[in-house]
Design an enzyme around this catalytic site. Structure first.
Site, short mmCIF file in Angstrom:
data_model
loop_
_atom_site.label_atom_id
_atom_site.label_comp_id
_atom_site.label_asym_id
_atom_site.label_seq_id
_atom_site.Cartn_x
_atom_site.Cartn_y
_atom_site.Cartn_z
N HIS A 1 0.86 -1.19 0.00
CA HIS A 1 0.00 0.00 0.00
C HIS A 1 0.89 1.23 0.00
O HIS A 1 1.68 1.45 0.92
CB HIS A 1 -0.95 -0.03 1.21
CG HIS A 1 -1.96 -1.12 1.09
ND1 HIS A 1 -2.40 -1.87 2.14
CD2 HIS A 1 -2.61 -1.58 -0.03
CE1 HIS A 1 -3.29 -2.76 1.69
NE2 HIS A 1 -3.42 -2.60 0.38
N ARG B 1 0.86 4.42 0.49
CA ARG B 1 0.97 5.48 1.49
C ARG B 1 1.58 5.01 2.80
O ARG B 1 1.83 5.83 3.69
CB ARG B 1 -0.43 6.04 1.76
CG ARG B 1 -1.42 5.01 2.28
CD ARG B 1 -2.83 5.53 2.16
NE ARG B 1 -3.85 4.56 2.55
CZ ARG B 1 -5.15 4.72 2.35
NH1 ARG B 1 -5.58 5.80 1.75
NH2 ARG B 1 -6.01 3.81 2.74
N HIS C 1 2.68 -3.68 6.80
CA HIS C 1 1.74 -2.58 6.51
C HIS C 1 1.77 -1.56 7.66
O HIS C 1 2.41 -1.76 8.68
CB HIS C 1 0.30 -3.12 6.46
CG HIS C 1 -0.04 -3.96 5.28
ND1 HIS C 1 -0.90 -3.56 4.30
CD2 HIS C 1 0.36 -5.21 4.93
CE1 HIS C 1 -1.04 -4.50 3.40
NE2 HIS C 1 -0.28 -5.53 3.75
N TYR D 1 -1.57 1.11 9.33
CA TYR D 1 -1.19 1.32 10.70
C TYR D 1 -2.18 0.63 11.62
O TYR D 1 -3.17 0.08 11.15
CB TYR D 1 -1.11 2.82 11.02
CG TYR D 1 -2.42 3.56 10.85
CD1 TYR D 1 -2.81 3.97 9.59
CD2 TYR D 1 -3.26 3.82 11.93
CE1 TYR D 1 -4.00 4.66 9.41
CE2 TYR D 1 -4.45 4.52 11.76
CZ TYR D 1 -4.82 4.92 10.49
OH TYR D 1 -6.01 5.59 10.31
N GLU E 1 0.83 -4.72 11.08
CA GLU E 1 0.45 -3.31 10.90
C GLU E 1 1.27 -2.51 11.91
O GLU E 1 1.12 -2.66 13.12
CB GLU E 1 -1.04 -3.11 11.20
CG GLU E 1 -1.97 -3.92 10.30
CD GLU E 1 -2.34 -3.20 9.01
OE1 GLU E 1 -1.83 -2.08 8.75
OE2 GLU E 1 -3.13 -3.78 8.24
O1 0X9 Z 1 -6.69 -3.86 4.30
C1 0X9 Z 1 -5.57 -4.33 4.23
O2 0X9 Z 1 -5.12 -4.82 3.20
C2 0X9 Z 1 -4.67 -4.32 5.46
N1 0X9 Z 1 -4.87 -3.15 6.24
S1 0X9 Z 1 -4.36 -1.70 5.71
O3 0X9 Z 1 -4.90 -0.68 6.56
N2 0X9 Z 1 -2.78 -1.62 5.85
O4 0X9 Z 1 -4.74 -1.56 4.35
C3 0X9 Z 1 -5.06 -5.46 6.36
C4 0X9 Z 1 -4.79 -6.78 5.82
C5 0X9 Z 1 -4.94 -7.76 6.92
N3 0X9 Z 1 -5.76 -8.80 6.58
C6 0X9 Z 1 -7.02 -8.91 7.04
N4 0X9 Z 1 -7.54 -8.06 7.84
N5 0X9 Z 1 -7.70 -9.92 6.63
ZN ZN Z 2 -1.76 -1.72 4.06
#
Ligand code: 0X9
Ligand code: ZN
Length: 425
Positions: A182, A184, A313, A315, A389
């Protein structure tokens, strides 16, 4: 046409054409106020109320709250809506200023000289990340090499470093890291680079590092979404996806972490709206970045196998275990994973008191389909495949914009955690 008129024509026409092509200007976010809006499981209602505003939503899970950055000229009208809000920041532009400028990197002087640790005092342009990694590798030429797995949509190399120990190149199971999928999430590249730096520089100083280096081959890719990363640096600081264009839509970008060819087809964990931050693509694996990463992952699987994968990742300060696609699904070795994550959180906390929450990703955070760790677990055969994160917490600030002064502490706590982790798997 006389020659001097032709010269004028040749000079003026390209300028006129150039000015007709809109040039994207860097978004400053000066005066943007950021809010957390309570959504009480009805984000659609909140989104409808703010639809007429140019407010930028910047979190991905919106069932509890929707976080938005509101431009200065809309603040009064936005506040008049009377939504249930908490102010995250009075001025996103000021936060970005605190993040610091992109400082120019200077290569160390001398043959096989190690880059300075001052790299971790600031953020840097993408081109400098490439130079830094090349310099670091060049300082340890018999223990490492730079590799590329393929190209991004705009043709940039997706690169990484392979580091090995006393068993020789490619002799041990893989420890495999991806950073900055990602765009940012700038702290992710920095932390991954700090881990790389220490794996190389501490090999002969620290017997614990020697032990983990000798037990595994490391494959570390600090920026797997280079196009998005560059765009977040040149134009839109809060850009998340890749920069893939598709016919029939003006919206740009696919979320590479919703594009992996595993459980991609399920609903509820990604978006089919091309304008969404979590747009999954038209087909599983239809981003060039994902195709390159899948091919490389298969190579590692078919080599010595993958022991540990981390997708770095920010946060929120989470350690997220499988799975993302189903909140009731658990990895076959879930109990061991959970204990390890608990101990890792405790180890991280020892450095600066930073608290990380741990647990299966869907039930701890939210559902995701086509995400990297699920693919790595069930297709890639990784013993462990996690998302970490990084700083800050989800309630404190403009999470993606972390002051440069926090790069080192955010990195050191992960390095201490990693040493624990790799000695205990
Ligand atoms: O949404 C995502 O891809 C990740 N969070 S972020 O805020 N960095 O974009 C989380 C991925 C973790 N996986 C799951 N929650 N299933
Ligand atoms: Zn992310």
């Amino acid at each position: 046409m006389k020659l001097n008129n032709l010269a004028t024509f040749l000079l003026v026409v390209p300028l006129a054409l150039a000015s007709a092509v809109p040039k994207e200007r860097k978004q400053t976010y000066n005066g943007y106020k950021t809010y957390k809006i309570a959504t009480h499981n009805n984000p659609a209602e909140v989104r409808a109320k703010i639809a007429k505003f140019a407010a930028i939503p910047f979190n991905t899970r919106d069932d509890v709250h929707l976080d938005v950055a509101v431009p200065p000229e809309e603040i009064a009208a936005f506040e008049a809506l009377g939504l249930e809000t908490t102010v995250l920041s009075e001025d996103l532009g000021a936060d970005i200023a605190e993040e610091g400028p992109l400082v120019a990197y200077e290569s160390p002087v001398g043959v096989q000289a190690i880059p300075s640790l001052t790299w971790f005092n600031n953020y840097h342009a993408y081109a400098d990340h490439i130079t830094f990694f090349n310099d670091l590798q060049a300082a340890f030429p018999t223990q490492s090499e730079i590799f590329t797995v393929g190209k991004s949509f705009q043709g940039r190399d997706i690169f990484g470093i392979h580091i090995w120990g006393s068993g020789g190149k490619g002799s041990k199971p893989a420890i495999y890291f991806h950073g900055t999928v990602h765009a940012r999430e700038w702290i992710s590249a920095k932390v991954v680079e700090y881990l790389t730096y220490n794996l190389l520089t501490q090999y002969t100083n620290d017997t614990a590092v020697k032990a983990i280096r000798d037990a595994y081959d490391f494959y570390i890719l600090p920026v797997v979404n280079p196009d998005g990363f560059v765009y977040s640096q040149t134009t839109t600081r809060l850009w998340r996806k890749n920069r893939q264009t598709r016919s029939g839509s003006t919206c740009v970008g696919t979320d590479i972490n919703r594009n992996w060819p595993y459980k991609w087809e399920l609903t509820g964990g990604a978006s089919t709206d091309r304008c969404s931050e979590t747009y999954k693509g038209l087909a599983a694996g239809d981003t060039p970045e994902n195709q390159a990463l899948v091919a490389f992952t298969q190579k590692l699987k078919n080599g010595k196998g993958i022991k540990f994968y981390v997708d770095w990742h920010s946060y929120g300060q989470y350690i997220l275990l499988p799975y993302g696609y189903d909140c009731n699904a658990r990895a076959s070795n879930h109990a061991a994973q959970n204990t390890l994550a608990k101990n890792l959180a405790a180890e991280i906390q020892k450095s600066y008191g930073t608290r990380f929450t741990y647990g299966p990703s869907c039930s701890t955070l939210y559902k995701t389909t086509g995400s990297a760790p699920d693919y790595l677990t069930d297709v890639g055969g990784a013993t462990y495949a996690w998302t970490i994160e990084l700083r800050p917490t989800s309630s404190s600030s403009n999470g993606f914009v972390l002051p440069a002064t926090q790069i080192l502490p955010a990195s050191i706590e992960q390095w201490n955690g990693l040493k624990y982790l790799l000695a205990n798997i």
